[in-house]
Motif scaffolding. Structure first.
Motif, PDB file in Angstrom:
ATOM      1  N   GLY A 113       0.825  -1.212   0.000  1.00  0.00           N
ATOM      2  CA  GLY A 113       0.000   0.000   0.000  1.00  0.00           C
ATOM      3  C   GLY A 113       0.853   1.254   0.000  1.00  0.00           C
ATOM      4  O   GLY A 113       0.482   2.274  -0.568  1.00  0.00           O
ATOM      5  N   ALA A 114       2.037   1.157   0.620  1.00  0.00           N
ATOM      6  CA  ALA A 114       2.923   2.324   0.661  1.00  0.00           C
ATOM      7  C   ALA A 114       3.336   2.762  -0.743  1.00  0.00           C
ATOM      8  O   ALA A 114       3.696   3.929  -0.945  1.00  0.00           O
ATOM      9  CB  ALA A 114       4.162   2.020   1.502  1.00  0.00           C
ATOM     10  N   THR A 115       3.271   1.856  -1.714  1.00  0.00           N
ATOM     11  CA  THR A 115       3.628   2.256  -3.086  1.00  0.00           C
ATOM     12  C   THR A 115       2.599   3.232  -3.658  1.00  0.00           C
ATOM     13  O   THR A 115       2.911   4.005  -4.560  1.00  0.00           O
ATOM     14  CB  THR A 115       3.751   1.044  -4.043  1.00  0.00           C
ATOM     15  N   LEU A 116       1.357   3.191  -3.121  1.00  0.00           N
ATOM     16  CA  LEU A 116       0.329   4.138  -3.592  1.00  0.00           C
ATOM     17  C   LEU A 116       0.676   5.546  -3.105  1.00  0.00           C
ATOM     18  O   LEU A 116       0.694   6.501  -3.881  1.00  0.00           O
ATOM     19  CB  LEU A 116      -1.058   3.723  -3.083  1.00  0.00           C
ATOM     20  N   GLY A 117       0.952   5.644  -1.799  1.00  0.00           N
ATOM     21  CA  GLY A 117       1.377   6.939  -1.268  1.00  0.00           C
ATOM     22  C   GLY A 117       2.683   7.380  -1.902  1.00  0.00           C
ATOM     23  O   GLY A 117       2.942   8.573  -2.075  1.00  0.00           O
ATOM     24  N   GLY A 118       3.516   6.391  -2.262  1.00  0.00           N
ATOM     25  CA  GLY A 118       4.822   6.679  -2.868  1.00  0.00           C
ATOM     26  C   GLY A 118       4.702   7.486  -4.150  1.00  0.00           C
ATOM     27  O   GLY A 118       5.586   8.297  -4.463  1.00  0.00           O
ATOM     28  N   GLN A 119       3.596   7.269  -4.868  1.00  0.00           N
ATOM     29  CA  GLN A 119       3.413   8.025  -6.122  1.00  0.00           C
ATOM     30  C   GLN A 119       3.227   9.510  -5.819  1.00  0.00           C
ATOM     31  O   GLN A 119       3.766  10.380  -6.506  1.00  0.00           O
ATOM     32  CB  GLN A 119       2.205   7.497  -6.903  1.00  0.00           C
ATOM     33  N   VAL A 120       2.451   9.786  -4.764  1.00  0.00           N
ATOM     34  CA  VAL A 120       2.223  11.179  -4.357  1.00  0.00           C
ATOM     35  C   VAL A 120       3.551  11.804  -3.906  1.00  0.00           C
ATOM     36  O   VAL A 120       3.901  12.928  -4.271  1.00  0.00           O
ATOM     37  CB  VAL A 120       1.204  11.227  -3.186  1.00  0.00           C
ATOM     38  N   ILE A 121       4.303  11.021  -3.117  1.00  0.00           N
ATOM     39  CA  ILE A 121       5.566  11.517  -2.583  1.00  0.00           C
ATOM     40  C   ILE A 121       6.574  11.772  -3.707  1.00  0.00           C
ATOM     41  O   ILE A 121       7.280  12.782  -3.717  1.00  0.00           O
ATOM     42  CB  ILE A 121       6.127  10.517  -1.549  1.00  0.00           C
ATOM     43  N   PHE A 138      10.486   5.312  -3.538  1.00  0.00           N
ATOM     44  CA  PHE A 138       9.125   5.848  -3.518  1.00  0.00           C
ATOM     45  C   PHE A 138       8.410   5.625  -4.850  1.00  0.00           C
ATOM     46  O   PHE A 138       7.208   5.413  -4.871  1.00  0.00           O
ATOM     47  CB  PHE A 138       9.129   7.331  -3.127  1.00  0.00           C
ATOM     48  N   ALA A 139       9.141   5.658  -5.962  1.00  0.00           N
ATOM     49  CA  ALA A 139       8.489   5.427  -7.258  1.00  0.00           C
ATOM     50  C   ALA A 139       8.175   3.943  -7.445  1.00  0.00           C
ATOM     51  O   ALA A 139       7.263   3.577  -8.186  1.00  0.00           O
ATOM     52  CB  ALA A 139       9.376   5.935  -8.390  1.00  0.00           C
ATOM     53  N   SER A 140       8.944   3.072  -6.780  1.00  0.00           N
ATOM     54  CA  SER A 140       8.769   1.604  -6.793  1.00  0.00           C
ATOM     55  C   SER A 140       8.467   1.056  -8.196  1.00  0.00           C
ATOM     56  O   SER A 140       9.314   1.111  -9.056  1.00  0.00           O
ATOM     57  CB  SER A 140       7.710   1.166  -5.769  1.00  0.00           C
ATOM     58  N   TYR A 141       7.255   0.583  -8.434  1.00  0.00           N
ATOM     59  CA  TYR A 141       6.954  -0.082  -9.711  1.00  0.00           C
ATOM     60  C   TYR A 141       6.645   0.906 -10.833  1.00  0.00           C
ATOM     61  O   TYR A 141       6.238   0.487 -11.920  1.00  0.00           O
ATOM     62  CB  TYR A 141       5.758  -1.023  -9.552  1.00  0.00           C
ATOM     63  N   GLY A 142       6.786   2.195 -10.572  1.00  0.00           N
ATOM     64  CA  GLY A 142       6.552   3.194 -11.626  1.00  0.00           C
ATOM     65  C   GLY A 142       5.134   3.104 -12.164  1.00  0.00           C
ATOM     66  O   GLY A 142       4.166   3.083 -11.394  1.00  0.00           O
ATOM     67  N   GLU A 143       5.022   2.992 -13.485  1.00  0.00           N
ATOM     68  CA  GLU A 143       3.669   2.972 -14.054  1.00  0.00           C
ATOM     69  C   GLU A 143       2.933   1.663 -13.787  1.00  0.00           C
ATOM     70  O   GLU A 143       1.744   1.546 -14.090  1.00  0.00           O
ATOM     71  CB  GLU A 143       3.691   3.310 -15.551  1.00  0.00           C
ATOM     72  N   ASN A 144       3.627   0.695 -13.200  1.00  0.00           N
ATOM     73  CA  ASN A 144       2.950  -0.560 -12.856  1.00  0.00           C
ATOM     74  C   ASN A 144       2.400  -0.596 -11.434  1.00  0.00           C
ATOM     75  O   ASN A 144       1.946  -1.646 -10.974  1.00  0.00           O
ATOM     76  CB  ASN A 144       3.914  -1.748 -13.028  1.00  0.00           C
ATOM     77  N   VAL A 145       2.454   0.537 -10.726  1.00  0.00           N
ATOM     78  CA  VAL A 145       1.958   0.542  -9.344  1.00  0.00           C
ATOM     79  C   VAL A 145       0.492   0.083  -9.276  1.00  0.00           C
ATOM     80  O   VAL A 145       0.136  -0.757  -8.448  1.00  0.00           O
ATOM     81  CB  VAL A 145       2.123   1.948  -8.698  1.00  0.00           C
TER      82      VAL A 145
END
Ligand code: HEM
Length: 191
Positions: A113-121, A138-145
């Motif tokens: 779930g932190a990857t969702l907030g990671g997009q905002v960050i 924070f970007a983690s999976y990029g466009e695959n989040v």
């Protein structure tokens, strides 16, 4: 429905961690950002090591290794000038219990779930003075989040339909937020 329960029963904890990070309202410096990455590493590294051994993930047809975030933190830390050898003393001493699948899944709910907030960050960091800040973590999976989050939710739903364990999953998600929150609080004010 497990995801609905998780969202509802962890919301106040999520909001407390988000407020503690204060990401969107406090100024960021390269020092504070490096320290934050170090703190996340101190939590994620031992937590992911425990999740890896909690069960035989390939037998469950779940690609846990493909979801590990520790390598992304190490990449960002290296960019920020912190080598792997400088990290060994940074382990969080109090971790959530992670000895079986429901406990691991509750914890993974928080990390995924932190990857969702990671997009905002990530978007927020791009506009900050003093950058560019390394954002592999924070970007983690990029466009695959989005697809990765959906796939995790589908796995969780299917697992609980077959095995139950909902209460233990929710308890573990709460324990994960609590231990992470306490760890972040303990690090506040460090240079
Ligand atoms: C400044 C920090 C943070 C911000 C701004 C933030 C923001 C968000 C946003 C916008 C969502 C998506 C909500 C939705 O689509 O309904 C979300 C979801 C989530 N975040 Fe955060 N977040 C932050 C930090 C964290 C951290 C540190 C964690 C855990 C380590 C975390 C765990 C989660 C989880 C588990 C969800 C999924 C909730 C659900 O839909 O079930 N977040 N966050």
């Amino acid at each position: 429905m497990i995801l609905t329960r998780l969202r509802a029963e962890t919301r106040t904890r999520h909001d407390a961690v988000e407020a503690r990070l204060g990401f969107l309202d406090r100024p960021i410096t390269s020092d504070s950002y490096r320290e934050l990455l170090r703190q996340f590493w101190g939590f994620y590294e031992p937590v992911e090591a425990r999740i890896a051994t909690a069960t035989d993930w390939p037998a469950l047809e779940f690609d846990f290794n493909g979801r590990r975030k520790t390598p992304l933190l190490e990449r960002d830390l290296a960019t920020a000038g912190v080598g792997r050898e400088a990290l060994d003393k940074c382990h969080c001493p109090a971790l959530p219990p992670l000895t079986d699948v429901p406990q691991a899944l509750g914890c993974l709910y928080v990390l995924e779930g932190a990857t969702l907030g990671g997009q905002v960050i990530t978007r927020h960091l791009r506009g900050q003075p003093g950058g560019p800040y390394p954002t592999a973590f924070f970007a983690s999976y990029g466009e695959n989040v989005g697809p990765m989050w959906k796939a995790f939710g589908a796995f969780l739903t299917e697992y609980t339909a077959g095995h139950g364990g909902d209460d233990r999953i929710v308890a573990s998600a709460c324990a994960t937020f609590d231990t992470l929150g306490a760890w972040l609080a303990a690090g506040e004010g460090r240079p």
